[in-house]
Design a protein around this motif. Structure first.
Motif, mmCIF file in Angstrom:
data_model
loop_
_atom_site.group_PDB
_atom_site.id
_atom_site.type_symbol
_atom_site.label_atom_id
_atom_site.label_comp_id
_atom_site.label_asym_id
_atom_site.label_seq_id
_atom_site.Cartn_x
_atom_site.Cartn_y
_atom_site.Cartn_z
ATOM 1 N N GLY A 37 -11.347 -12.406 -10.902
ATOM 2 C CA GLY A 37 -12.201 -11.423 -11.770
ATOM 3 C C GLY A 37 -13.482 -10.564 -10.893
ATOM 4 N N ARG A 38 -13.529 -10.748 -9.552
ATOM 5 C CA ARG A 38 -14.426 -9.994 -8.733
ATOM 6 C C ARG A 38 -13.703 -9.337 -7.893
ATOM 7 N NH1 ARG A 38 -17.310 -14.256 -5.895
ATOM 8 N NH2 ARG A 38 -17.896 -12.097 -4.612
ATOM 9 N N TRP A 39 -14.408 -8.325 -7.231
ATOM 10 C CA TRP A 39 -13.915 -7.364 -6.126
ATOM 11 C C TRP A 39 -14.365 -7.929 -4.959
ATOM 12 C CZ3 TRP A 39 -10.027 -4.311 -6.680
ATOM 13 C CH2 TRP A 39 -9.559 -3.625 -7.733
ATOM 14 N N VAL A 40 -13.495 -8.376 -3.913
ATOM 15 C CA VAL A 40 -14.117 -8.573 -2.632
ATOM 16 C C VAL A 40 -13.341 -7.868 -1.634
ATOM 17 C CG1 VAL A 40 -14.354 -11.160 -3.357
ATOM 18 C CG2 VAL A 40 -12.314 -10.581 -2.695
ATOM 19 N N LEU A 41 -13.873 -7.779 -0.328
ATOM 20 C CA LEU A 41 -13.272 -7.333 0.869
ATOM 21 C C LEU A 41 -12.725 -8.184 1.611
ATOM 22 C CD1 LEU A 41 -15.989 -4.641 2.292
ATOM 23 C CD2 LEU A 41 -13.680 -4.180 1.713
ATOM 24 N N LYS A 42 -11.454 -7.838 1.902
ATOM 25 C CA LYS A 42 -10.678 -8.856 2.527
ATOM 26 C C LYS A 42 -10.163 -7.976 3.871
ATOM 27 C CE LYS A 42 -8.953 -11.583 -1.115
ATOM 28 N NZ LYS A 42 -8.545 -12.805 -0.966
ATOM 29 N N ASP A 43 -9.945 -8.788 5.001
ATOM 30 C CA ASP A 43 -9.558 -8.300 6.266
ATOM 31 C C ASP A 43 -8.173 -7.887 6.069
ATOM 32 O OD1 ASP A 43 -11.889 -8.505 7.437
ATOM 33 O OD2 ASP A 43 -11.441 -10.836 8.028
ATOM 34 N N ILE A 44 -7.677 -6.568 5.875
ATOM 35 C CA ILE A 44 -6.356 -6.342 5.693
ATOM 36 C C ILE A 44 -6.113 -5.043 6.472
ATOM 37 C CG2 ILE A 44 -4.447 -5.353 4.079
ATOM 38 C CD1 ILE A 44 -5.854 -6.837 1.842
ATOM 39 N N ALA A 45 -5.557 -5.225 7.652
ATOM 40 C CA ALA A 45 -5.606 -3.982 8.839
ATOM 41 C C ALA A 45 -4.168 -3.419 8.672
ATOM 42 C CB ALA A 45 -5.977 -4.724 10.150
ATOM 43 N N PHE A 46 -4.353 -1.835 8.652
ATOM 44 C CA PHE A 46 -2.818 -1.256 8.869
ATOM 45 C C PHE A 46 -3.259 0.337 9.101
ATOM 46 C CE2 PHE A 46 -4.036 -0.960 4.455
ATOM 47 C CZ PHE A 46 -3.578 0.198 4.041
ATOM 48 N N THR A 47 -2.421 0.884 9.630
ATOM 49 C CA THR A 47 -2.680 2.366 9.684
ATOM 50 C C THR A 47 -1.819 3.318 8.826
ATOM 51 O OG1 THR A 47 -2.704 2.019 12.131
ATOM 52 C CG2 THR A 47 -2.483 4.334 11.684
ATOM 53 N N ASP A 48 -2.562 4.042 8.002
ATOM 54 C CA ASP A 48 -1.938 4.798 7.081
ATOM 55 C C ASP A 48 -1.774 6.135 7.646
ATOM 56 O OD1 ASP A 48 -0.848 5.760 4.687
ATOM 57 O OD2 ASP A 48 -2.708 6.218 3.793
ATOM 58 N N ASP A 49 -0.518 6.652 7.998
ATOM 59 C CA ASP A 49 -0.274 7.849 8.424
ATOM 60 C C ASP A 49 1.120 8.473 7.675
ATOM 61 O OD1 ASP A 49 -0.400 9.873 10.481
ATOM 62 O OD2 ASP A 49 -0.143 8.686 11.967
ATOM 63 N N TRP A 50 1.313 9.845 7.769
ATOM 64 C CA TRP A 50 2.350 10.572 7.292
ATOM 65 C C TRP A 50 3.214 11.238 8.298
ATOM 66 C CZ3 TRP A 50 -0.666 13.861 3.029
ATOM 67 C CH2 TRP A 50 -1.009 13.061 2.148
ATOM 68 N N ASP A 51 4.519 11.224 7.955
ATOM 69 C CA ASP A 51 5.444 11.713 8.857
ATOM 70 C C ASP A 51 5.955 12.871 7.830
ATOM 71 O OD1 ASP A 51 7.295 10.802 7.098
ATOM 72 O OD2 ASP A 51 7.994 9.047 8.198
ATOM 73 N N ALA A 52 7.071 13.675 8.436
ATOM 74 C CA ALA A 52 7.767 14.955 7.850
ATOM 75 C C ALA A 52 8.155 14.215 6.505
ATOM 76 C CB ALA A 52 8.833 15.281 8.646
ATOM 77 N N GLY A 53 8.733 13.088 6.069
ATOM 78 C CA GLY A 53 9.242 12.641 4.773
ATOM 79 C C GLY A 53 7.957 12.911 3.875
ATOM 80 N N ASP A 54 6.815 12.623 4.356
ATOM 81 C CA ASP A 54 5.723 12.280 3.525
ATOM 82 C C ASP A 54 5.371 13.792 2.965
ATOM 83 O OD1 ASP A 54 5.111 9.339 3.266
ATOM 84 O OD2 ASP A 54 4.866 9.425 5.365
ATOM 85 N N HIS A 55 5.428 14.612 3.968
ATOM 86 C CA HIS A 55 4.893 15.810 3.652
ATOM 87 C C HIS A 55 6.103 16.737 2.481
ATOM 88 C CE1 HIS A 55 3.688 16.471 8.015
ATOM 89 N NE2 HIS A 55 2.706 15.489 7.319
ATOM 90 N N VAL A 56 7.060 16.169 2.565
ATOM 91 C CA VAL A 56 8.123 16.824 1.522
ATOM 92 C C VAL A 56 7.647 16.059 0.313
ATOM 93 C CG1 VAL A 56 10.445 16.880 0.742
ATOM 94 C CG2 VAL A 56 9.951 17.201 3.149
ATOM 95 N N ARG A 57 7.495 14.796 0.245
ATOM 96 C CA ARG A 57 7.082 13.659 -0.903
ATOM 97 C C ARG A 57 5.783 14.546 -1.796
ATOM 98 N NH1 ARG A 57 3.074 10.519 -1.384
ATOM 99 N NH2 ARG A 57 2.839 10.034 0.829
ATOM 100 N N VAL A 58 4.897 14.961 -0.830
ATOM 101 C CA VAL A 58 3.504 15.484 -1.081
ATOM 102 C C VAL A 58 3.820 16.858 -1.866
ATOM 103 C CG1 VAL A 58 1.316 16.149 -0.738
ATOM 104 C CG2 VAL A 58 2.117 13.925 0.102
ATOM 105 N N CYS A 59 4.390 17.727 -1.247
ATOM 106 C CA CYS A 59 4.855 19.042 -1.828
ATOM 107 C C CYS A 59 5.363 18.742 -3.255
ATOM 108 C CB CYS A 59 5.808 19.727 -0.995
ATOM 109 S SG CYS A 59 4.956 20.418 0.658
ATOM 110 N N GLY A 60 6.462 17.787 -3.327
ATOM 111 C CA GLY A 60 7.014 17.387 -4.618
ATOM 112 C C GLY A 60 5.779 17.149 -5.752
ATOM 113 N N GLN A 61 5.008 16.160 -5.094
ATOM 114 C CA GLN A 61 3.851 15.732 -6.144
ATOM 115 C C GLN A 61 2.912 16.977 -6.440
ATOM 116 O OE1 GLN A 61 2.683 12.563 -3.274
ATOM 117 N NE2 GLN A 61 3.147 11.086 -5.073
ATOM 118 N N LEU A 62 2.626 17.817 -5.487
ATOM 119 C CA LEU A 62 1.752 18.826 -5.818
ATOM 120 C C LEU A 62 2.312 19.751 -6.841
ATOM 121 C CD1 LEU A 62 0.218 19.667 -2.212
ATOM 122 C CD2 LEU A 62 -0.958 18.712 -4.383
ATOM 123 N N ALA A 63 3.896 20.113 -6.493
ATOM 124 C CA ALA A 63 4.490 21.005 -7.320
ATOM 125 C C ALA A 63 4.506 20.444 -8.828
ATOM 126 C CB ALA A 63 6.043 21.149 -6.834
#
Length: 181
Positions: A37-63
């Protein structure tokens, strides 16, 4: 620094090449999670990055947002996309109180320079035009992303939208009051 131009995006803009100079990259070290029931910060590490497939996906979401009476905006420097946001035109919630901030991203090299704040303001203004009382955000749980939305006045959503929770179960469901009701 080059002047930044903010303008509405049109369906003609929505080609993957729009993102040629846009760097979504984000090094995440800590994320917010709800525990007992409480919000806590946790050590969760990753890199969020986009590739060409994400660009196509985001174009679809914007459309899709534009198809549903929504709007999208881009922030451009020297003609290159450096930030964007969109709001879906359909209201959600038990009382249709929410307009959905479907996207808000700023290119890595331009974060902390006010682009996100300006895009958020444009989105909130359009949400008011739609008659929404609140903006709904299914926001990335990364510490930095949450700090941005909190600085914009967002809090945990009073009402969660099940499709957003199902799509991104680790996101923090947030809202921003648009009027003092």
């Amino acid at each position: 620094m080059e002047e930044t131009i903010f303008r509405e995006l049109t369906p003609a803009d929505l080609e993957p090449g729009l993102f040629a100079e846009f760097r979504r990259r984000q090094q995440v070290k800590r994320c917010w999670r709800k525990a007992e029931g409480r919000w806590v910060l946790k050590d969760i590490a990753f890199t969020d990055d986009w590739d060409a497939g994400d660009h196509v996906r985001v174009c679809g979401q914007l459309a899709e947002a534009l198809t549903h009476r929504g709007r999208a905006w881009g922030a451009f420097a020297a003609g290159k996309l450096k930030g964007f946001a969109s709001v879906d035109g359909r209201l959600i919630g038990s009382q249709r109180q929410y307009a959905v901030l479907a996207e808000l991203h700023v290119s890595e090299e331009r974060r902390g320079q006010g682009l996100g704040r300006r895009l958020f303001t444009l989105a909130a203004g359009f949400a008011r035009e739609l008659g929404a009382r609140k903006l709904y955000i299914s926001a990335m749980s990364a510490e930095e992303s949450q700090a941005f939305y909190r600085a914009m006045g967002c809090v945990e959503a009073e009402e969660y939208d099940p499709p957003h929770v199902e799509k991104e179960p680790c996101d923090v469901q947030m809202e921003c009051q648009l009027y003092p009701f």
